[in-house]
Enzyme design. Structure first.
Site, PDB file in Angstrom:
ATOM      1  N   ALA A  36      25.764   9.490  86.212  1.00 46.07           N
ATOM      2  CA  ALA A  36      27.368  10.211  86.845  1.00 46.07           C
ATOM      3  C   ALA A  36      28.375  10.844  87.360  1.00 46.07           C
ATOM      4  CB  ALA A  36      26.665  11.925  86.109  1.00 46.07           C
ATOM      5  N   LEU A  37      28.531  10.233  88.649  1.00 45.35           N
ATOM      6  CA  LEU A  37      28.629  10.559  89.678  1.00 45.35           C
ATOM      7  C   LEU A  37      29.668   9.205  90.211  1.00 45.35           C
ATOM      8  CD1 LEU A  37      26.801  11.438  92.635  1.00 45.35           C
ATOM      9  CD2 LEU A  37      28.870  13.112  91.546  1.00 45.35           C
TER      10      LEU A  37
ATOM     11  N   GLU B 210      13.736  18.879  91.240  1.00 50.59           N
ATOM     12  CA  GLU B 210      12.810  19.880  92.689  1.00 50.59           C
ATOM     13  C   GLU B 210      14.048  19.664  93.580  1.00 50.59           C
ATOM     14  OE1 GLU B 210       9.252  18.424  93.353  1.00 50.59           O
ATOM     15  OE2 GLU B 210       8.003  18.273  91.311  1.00 50.59           O
TER      16      GLU B 210
ATOM     17  N   HIS C 246      20.191  18.739  94.038  1.00 58.90           N
ATOM     18  CA  HIS C 246      20.519  17.185  93.828  1.00 58.90           C
ATOM     19  C   HIS C 246      20.922  17.200  92.444  1.00 58.90           C
ATOM     20  CE1 HIS C 246      21.978  12.855  93.966  1.00 58.90           C
ATOM     21  NE2 HIS C 246      21.612  12.797  92.738  1.00 58.90           N
TER      22      HIS C 246
ATOM     23  N   ARG D 297      19.947  17.706  72.255  1.00 59.20           N
ATOM     24  CA  ARG D 297      22.001  17.658  72.088  1.00 59.20           C
ATOM     25  C   ARG D 297      21.972  16.195  71.611  1.00 59.20           C
ATOM     26  NH1 ARG D 297      19.118  21.578  75.145  1.00 59.20           N
ATOM     27  NH2 ARG D 297      20.376  23.502  74.990  1.00 59.20           N
TER      28      ARG D 297
END
Length: 158
Positions: free
Chosen positions: A56-57, A85, A88, A127
């Site tokens: 995604a970055l 967890e 990030h 989704r």
């Protein structure tokens, strides 16, 4: 009052899609749904260009290059960021979203952001259909809107 009606006719539109490969099973399904919906809206297969990036970055840099080429009427970002967890998740979600918005505004090009941010795989899978289909519709509608507004702007200048 003047009202501009939504236009979902994708005929003659050129759409660029950037898909993050991280969580690729979900992203690939989103890409299929998105492309199918674009075609249902009249976008020709040869007018859809897809690039994939690691995660995604990296989506904003690919979108920026698509936008700077001036070959597209709208862009679509597809990906999945699932909470882990650590912090990030927030970093990736926020930076990716901000980058997508920045490209849209800097290059005056509509970008439908279909990067899912979910707590788990099940939420993302749930989704796929709706978000990918919505992204295609948003891209087509906003491309037509921006094209119309640009035409009117140039007509006013003449």
């Amino acid at each position: 009052m003047n009202t501009i009606a939504p236009n979902l006719d994708g005929k003659h539109l050129r759409i660029g899609i950037v898909q993050a490969r991280f969580t690729n099973e979900i992203g690939s399904e989103m890409l299929k749904v998105c492309c199918r919906t674009l075609q249902e809206l009249g976008v020709a297969d040869e007018n859809i260009t897809v690039a994939t990036v690691p995660g995604a970055l990296e989506i904003p840099i690919a979108l920026m290059n698509f936008a700077s080429s001036e070959k597209f009427d709208a862009l679509i970002a597809i990906g999945v960021v699932i909470r882990g967890e650590t912090y990030h998740f927030e970093l990736v979600s926020n930076e990716s979203g901000a980058g997508v918005s920045r490209v849209a505004l800097d290059y005056n090009i509509p970008i439908a952001n279909a990067v899912l941010t979910t707590e788990n795989d099940a939420q993302a899978i749930e989704r796929i259909e709706e978000k990918a289909s919505d992204a295609a519709k948003v891209a087509v509608e906003c491309a037509n809107l921006v094209n119309l507004l640009l035409e009117e702007q140039f007509e006013d200048e003449e």
